[in-house]
Design a protein around this motif. Structure first.
Motif, mmCIF file in Angstrom:
data_model
loop_
_atom_site.group_PDB
_atom_site.id
_atom_site.type_symbol
_atom_site.label_atom_id
_atom_site.label_comp_id
_atom_site.label_asym_id
_atom_site.label_seq_id
_atom_site.Cartn_x
_atom_site.Cartn_y
_atom_site.Cartn_z
ATOM 1 N N HIS A 102 -5.391 -2.190 -0.242
ATOM 2 C CA HIS A 102 -6.199 -2.869 0.771
ATOM 3 C C HIS A 102 -7.546 -3.278 0.193
ATOM 4 O O HIS A 102 -8.042 -4.389 0.462
ATOM 5 C CB HIS A 102 -6.394 -1.942 1.965
ATOM 6 N N TRP B 69 0.813 -1.218 0.000
ATOM 7 C CA TRP B 69 0.000 0.000 0.000
ATOM 8 C C TRP B 69 0.848 1.271 0.000
ATOM 9 O O TRP B 69 0.391 2.331 -0.431
ATOM 10 C CB TRP B 69 -0.981 0.007 1.170
ATOM 11 N N ARG C 112 -3.339 2.596 5.806
ATOM 12 C CA ARG C 112 -3.357 1.548 4.781
ATOM 13 C C ARG C 112 -4.724 1.376 4.144
ATOM 14 O O ARG C 112 -4.836 0.953 2.987
ATOM 15 C CB ARG C 112 -2.872 0.227 5.358
ATOM 16 N N ARG D 230 0.314 -5.188 2.852
ATOM 17 C CA ARG D 230 1.223 -4.575 3.820
ATOM 18 C C ARG D 230 1.927 -3.404 3.133
ATOM 19 O O ARG D 230 1.741 -3.147 1.952
ATOM 20 C CB ARG D 230 2.233 -5.584 4.340
ATOM 21 N N ALA D 231 2.773 -2.725 3.881
ATOM 22 C CA ALA D 231 3.408 -1.528 3.332
ATOM 23 C C ALA D 231 4.267 -1.842 2.111
ATOM 24 O O ALA D 231 4.218 -1.118 1.108
ATOM 25 C CB ALA D 231 4.252 -0.841 4.403
ATOM 26 N N GLN E 206 -4.970 6.201 -2.475
ATOM 27 C CA GLN E 206 -4.785 5.578 -1.164
ATOM 28 C C GLN E 206 -5.946 4.638 -0.846
ATOM 29 O O GLN E 206 -7.104 4.979 -1.039
ATOM 30 C CB GLN E 206 -4.702 6.655 -0.085
#
Length: 454
Positions: A80, A68, A190, A114-115, A76
């Protein structure tokens, strides 16, 4: 290439320490030895495999490079959102048909963002393995994003965003990360924002799959009732149609906030939720393993840690206090948290600072290090007592670029840490003077001059 990994006397050492009263023999037996095979498919896709033919079941974990944090600012929440949509219809099957077929095949499939990575989890019975794999392949290559499930999943995420905005722990975590990674994508939420989410379209998610799902950077771990030849063919069926390279946004290195700050977010609740920390060490830092041991002693070891002993056991200030290392691909944090009565927030903050200062100045004791080594090496085998856990561990080792030998070397690395290492590192890693805190509640006794935000 094959690697045989043995876990000698792991459970015995835990019992000697007195931290496990009962443990089923099956756990010890399962975790004693695993053989890791590095498999390459005819199409050039690689995976790590641990064969286990005792149960007619296969578990797979995989990760695509990019998460993300790589999505454009105006999109944004898309990654997710995508994780929630991939099992909502693919190929010729709509959402209901796809999920009904999953149930009929006793197949399990899930995704999470996840990031820095996008993760998938897949489990199939041997007798239904090929058809289950075809469903997974469709989810990755021809997802449908039909309007009805699209709107349903979006509404679920919007409800989660609203609910999280009222959860003190999530508010503290989100606000603290935004401070620590100010101006960097790691500081974003996220799930995105309600505004960003409302603007996303099926075309956005379809574009994201084309940019994100690629063979380059793909990591795969498989455990269960399948051999290397069978796995090679399955890898090509599932991942073979993906493009060689993706098109994700490259991230700059994150600048972690180093200015001491206390951010107070006023909420009319009986407890103050505290999130604290400062810069940490990335996973490839040569001192990461000693830092991991040091943190275990400080706040990562539960009831045996200093923070728990001083804040919970001696003073009864909190039910739970903890710390951990949080490495990202382009940054790293040392993170801690606690919650306490508003009236005792100032005292809790004071003790947290004192314990960090004491550890930075003196380091741990020889006994603390010995006990930490005993527990950390003894408990490592318990991360390998199920197929699901083994696959998860092998995938994490790959995404961290630690090498297939890491499973065998890990306990040696822990045992090689010396007291001198930790005393040196404590002075370098722990920075009480740069501590950043976010407190949600009505904390009493916190220096108002330090308060930033509200």
């Amino acid at each position: 290439m094959k690697h045989l990994i043995v876990f000698p006397n792991a459970v015995r050492s835990l019992l000697a320490l007195g931290v496990i009263a009962m443990l089923q023999l099956s756990v010890a037996t399962t975790a004693q030895a695993i053989e890791i095979q590095q498999v390459k498919s005819p199409g050039g896709i690689t995976a790590w495999l641990v064969e286990d033919h005792s149960i007619p079941l296969m578990s797979m974990r995989f990760a695509f490079k990019g998460g993300w944090a790589n999505e454009p600012e105006e999109k944004q929440g898309a990654t997710h959102f995508l994780a929630g949509m991939l099992d909502e219809g693919a190929g010729a099957l709509n959402s209901k048909q796809y999920q009904t077929r999953q149930q009929q095949l006793a197949m399990k499939l899930s995704f999470r963002a996840r990031a820095d990575h996008f993760y998938g989890s897949f489990q199939a019975l041997t007798k239904h393995r090929d058809e289950s794999a075809a469903l997974l392949a469709d989810a990755l290559t021809v997802p449908r994003f039909d309007d009805v499930p699209f709107q349903r999943i979006r509404n679920q995420i919007l409800l989660n965003i609203k609910s999280n905005s009222q959860d003190p722990e999530r508010v503290a975590s989100k606000s603290w990360l935004k401070l620590m990674f100010a101006g960097h994508p790691y500081g974003r939420a996220r799930r995105g924002t309600a505004e960003n989410l409302a603007a996303l379209t099926p075309a956005d998610l379809r574009s994201l799959t084309k940019n994100l799902f690629a063979k380059q950077g793909l990591k795969i771990a498989v455990v269960g009732d399948i051999n290397a030849d069978e796995l090679g063919k399955l890898l090509d069926r599932v991942f073979g149609k993906l493009p060689a390279e993706g098109n994700i946004t490259k991230l700059a290195e994150a600048k972690v906030m180093a200015k001491p700050t206390v951010q107070i977010i006023d909420r009319n609740i009986p407890q103050s939720v505290i999130q604290f920390g400062h810069a940490g060490l990335k996973r490839d830092h040569p001192d990461f393993v000693p830092a991991y041991v040091l943190n275990f002693i400080l706040g990562g070891g539960g009831f045996g840690s200093r923070l728990t002993e001083e804040i919970r056991e001696k003073r009864g200030l909190t039910y739970s206090v903890y710390s951990y290392l949080s490495p990202y691909d382009h940054g790293a944090l040392f993170v801690g948290g606690a919650s306490t009565q508003n009236a005792r927030a100032g005292e809790t903050v004071k003790i947290i600072r004192q314990e960090l200062e004491r550890m930075a100045k003196e380091g741990p004791t020889a006994k603390e290090l010995a006990d930490a080594k005993t527990y950390m090496t003894g408990s490592y085998a318990l991360r390998f007592d199920t197929s699901k856990k083994i696959a998860g561990q092998l995938l994490a080792i790959q995404t961290d670029n630690l090498g297939v030998e890491y499973v065998e070397k890990r306990n040696e690395l822990i045992n090689a840490v010396t007291l001198e290492d930790l005393k040196r590192l404590a002075k370098k890693l722990l920075k009480p003077g740069e501590l950043v805190m976010t407190i949600v509640g009505k904390p009493e006794g916190v220096d108002a001059k330090e308060a930033k935000g509200g």
